[in-house]
Scaffold this motif. Structure first.
Motif, mmCIF file in Angstrom:
data_model
loop_
_atom_site.group_PDB
_atom_site.id
_atom_site.type_symbol
_atom_site.label_atom_id
_atom_site.label_comp_id
_atom_site.label_asym_id
_atom_site.label_seq_id
_atom_site.Cartn_x
_atom_site.Cartn_y
_atom_site.Cartn_z
ATOM 1 N N GLN A 1 0.831 -1.186 0.000
ATOM 2 C CA GLN A 1 0.000 0.000 0.000
ATOM 3 C C GLN A 1 0.870 1.242 0.000
ATOM 4 N N VAL A 2 0.528 2.176 -0.841
ATOM 5 C CA VAL A 2 1.281 3.418 -0.947
ATOM 6 C C VAL A 2 0.602 4.485 -0.101
ATOM 7 N N GLN A 3 1.391 5.209 0.645
ATOM 8 C CA GLN A 3 0.874 6.351 1.397
ATOM 9 C C GLN A 3 1.628 7.603 0.992
ATOM 10 N N LEU A 4 0.878 8.666 0.815
ATOM 11 C CA LEU A 4 1.449 9.967 0.471
ATOM 12 C C LEU A 4 1.070 10.949 1.576
ATOM 13 N N VAL A 5 2.063 11.647 2.096
ATOM 14 C CA VAL A 5 1.818 12.574 3.194
ATOM 15 C C VAL A 5 2.367 13.938 2.823
ATOM 16 N N GLU A 6 1.447 14.904 2.679
ATOM 17 C CA GLU A 6 1.851 16.267 2.338
ATOM 18 C C GLU A 6 2.152 17.070 3.604
ATOM 19 N N SER A 7 3.001 18.065 3.449
ATOM 20 C CA SER A 7 3.290 19.011 4.529
ATOM 21 C C SER A 7 3.756 20.317 3.912
ATOM 22 N N GLY A 8 3.775 21.356 4.753
ATOM 23 C CA GLY A 8 4.309 22.632 4.296
ATOM 24 C C GLY A 8 3.274 23.694 3.996
ATOM 25 N N GLY A 9 2.004 23.340 4.070
ATOM 26 C CA GLY A 9 0.974 24.337 3.818
ATOM 27 C C GLY A 9 0.905 25.355 4.941
ATOM 28 N N GLY A 10 0.123 26.399 4.717
ATOM 29 C CA GLY A 10 -0.021 27.429 5.733
ATOM 30 C C GLY A 10 -0.570 28.707 5.154
ATOM 31 N N ALA A 14 0.250 37.649 -0.047
ATOM 32 C CA ALA A 14 0.440 37.742 -1.490
ATOM 33 C C ALA A 14 1.868 38.194 -1.787
ATOM 34 N N GLY A 15 2.478 37.529 -2.768
ATOM 35 C CA GLY A 15 3.860 37.815 -3.107
ATOM 36 C C GLY A 15 4.862 36.936 -2.382
ATOM 37 N N GLY A 16 4.387 36.205 -1.397
ATOM 38 C CA GLY A 16 5.258 35.354 -0.604
ATOM 39 C C GLY A 16 5.488 33.992 -1.228
ATOM 40 N N SER A 17 6.175 33.131 -0.460
ATOM 41 C CA SER A 17 6.565 31.813 -0.949
ATOM 42 C C SER A 17 6.250 30.733 0.076
ATOM 43 N N LEU A 18 6.017 29.540 -0.436
ATOM 44 C CA LEU A 18 5.858 28.355 0.388
ATOM 45 C C LEU A 18 6.451 27.178 -0.370
ATOM 46 N N ARG A 19 6.901 26.175 0.376
ATOM 47 C CA ARG A 19 7.341 24.931 -0.238
ATOM 48 C C ARG A 19 6.535 23.797 0.352
ATOM 49 N N LEU A 20 5.861 23.081 -0.512
ATOM 50 C CA LEU A 20 5.134 21.891 -0.102
ATOM 51 C C LEU A 20 5.998 20.657 -0.318
ATOM 52 N N SER A 21 5.832 19.693 0.561
ATOM 53 C CA SER A 21 6.530 18.418 0.432
ATOM 54 C C SER A 21 5.516 17.291 0.448
ATOM 55 N N LEU A 81 6.852 21.053 -4.147
ATOM 56 C CA LEU A 81 6.292 22.122 -4.954
ATOM 57 C C LEU A 81 6.723 23.438 -4.332
ATOM 58 N N GLN A 82 7.642 24.109 -5.000
ATOM 59 C CA GLN A 82 8.087 25.425 -4.552
ATOM 60 C C GLN A 82 7.183 26.473 -5.181
ATOM 61 N N MET A 83 6.533 27.258 -4.337
ATOM 62 C CA MET A 83 5.570 28.257 -4.808
ATOM 63 C C MET A 83 6.098 29.641 -4.455
ATOM 64 N N SER A 84 6.179 30.509 -5.446
ATOM 65 C CA SER A 84 6.671 31.861 -5.253
ATOM 66 C C SER A 84 5.694 32.848 -5.883
ATOM 67 N N SER A 85 5.876 34.120 -5.548
ATOM 68 C CA SER A 85 4.996 35.179 -6.082
ATOM 69 C C SER A 85 3.534 34.759 -5.975
ATOM 70 N N MET A 86 3.176 34.299 -4.820
ATOM 71 C CA MET A 86 1.861 33.718 -4.641
ATOM 72 C C MET A 86 0.763 34.756 -4.690
ATOM 73 N N LYS A 87 -0.401 34.292 -5.136
ATOM 74 C CA LYS A 87 -1.560 35.157 -5.320
ATOM 75 C C LYS A 87 -2.740 34.609 -4.512
ATOM 76 N N PRO A 88 -3.680 35.458 -4.166
ATOM 77 C CA PRO A 88 -4.864 34.966 -3.428
ATOM 78 C C PRO A 88 -5.572 33.831 -4.152
ATOM 79 N N GLU A 89 -5.543 33.847 -5.468
ATOM 80 C CA GLU A 89 -6.209 32.778 -6.226
ATOM 81 C C GLU A 89 -5.481 31.439 -6.142
ATOM 82 N N ASP A 90 -4.331 31.405 -5.522
ATOM 83 C CA ASP A 90 -3.634 30.144 -5.264
ATOM 84 C C ASP A 90 -4.182 29.445 -4.023
ATOM 85 N N THR A 91 -5.058 30.110 -3.302
ATOM 86 C CA THR A 91 -5.636 29.529 -2.101
ATOM 87 C C THR A 91 -6.441 28.281 -2.433
#
Length: 127
Positions: A1-10, A14-21, A81-91
Motif C-alpha cells: 500500500q502506498v501512502q502519500l503525506v503532504e506538509s508545508g501548507g499554511g 500575497a507575493g510570498g513563498s511556500l514549499r510543499l513536500s 512544490l516550490q511556490m513563489s509570487s503567490m496570489k490569493p487565487e492560489d488559495t
C-alpha cells in the motif's frame, strides 16, 4: 500500500513563498510520475504541476508557470512544490498524487490518471 503525506501548507501573504513536500512510502516511488493538484472551495480538483519518474520532464498549468516549480528527490521518496509570487487565487487544498502507471513518457494531467492521493494540505494566500 502506498501512502502519500503532504506538509508545508499554511498562511502566506500575497507575493510570498511556500514549499510543499510530499513524502511517499514504498520502494517504487522512483518509477512513477508525481503531480500536485489543488482544490478550492466549490471547485473541481485541478492539475497544478507534474514531474516524470526520472524528473526530466515537468508540466504546469498556465496560471502557475514561472511561479511554481516541481521537483523530486527519489533518494528521499519525496516530491516538492516550490511556490513563489503567490496570489490569493492560489488559495486551495493542495494534494499530491502518484501516476497509475510506471515509467510513462508523458506526465499525465488529469486526476483520473492518478491512483494514490495524499490527504491534502491547506494553502491560504492573503491579499
Amino acid at each position: 500500500q502506498v501512502q502519500l503525506v503532504e506538509s508545508g501548507g499554511g498562511l502566506v501573504q500575497a507575493g510570498g513563498s511556500l514549499r510543499l513536500s510530499c513524502a511517499a512510502s514504498g520502494r517504487t516511488f522512483s518509477s512513477y510520475a508525481m503531480a500536485w493538484f489543488r482544490q478550492a472551495p466549490g471547485k473541481e480538483r485541478d492539475f497544478v504541476a507534474g514531474i516524470s519518474w526520472r524528473g526530466r520532464d515537468t508540466r504546469y498549468t498556465d496560471s502557475v508557470k514561472g511561479r511554481f516549480t516541481i521537483f523530486r528527490d527519489n533518494a528521499k521518496n519525496t516530491v516538492y512544490l516550490q511556490m513563489s509570487s503567490m496570489k490569493p487565487e492560489d488559495t486551495a487544498v493542495y494534494y499530491c498524487a502518484r501516476d497509475t502507471y510506471e515509467r510513462r513518457v508523458v506526465v499525465p494531467i488529469t486526476r483520473y490518471e492518478y491512483d494514490y492521493w495524499g490527504q491534502g494540505t491547506q494553502v491560504t494566500v492573503s491579499s
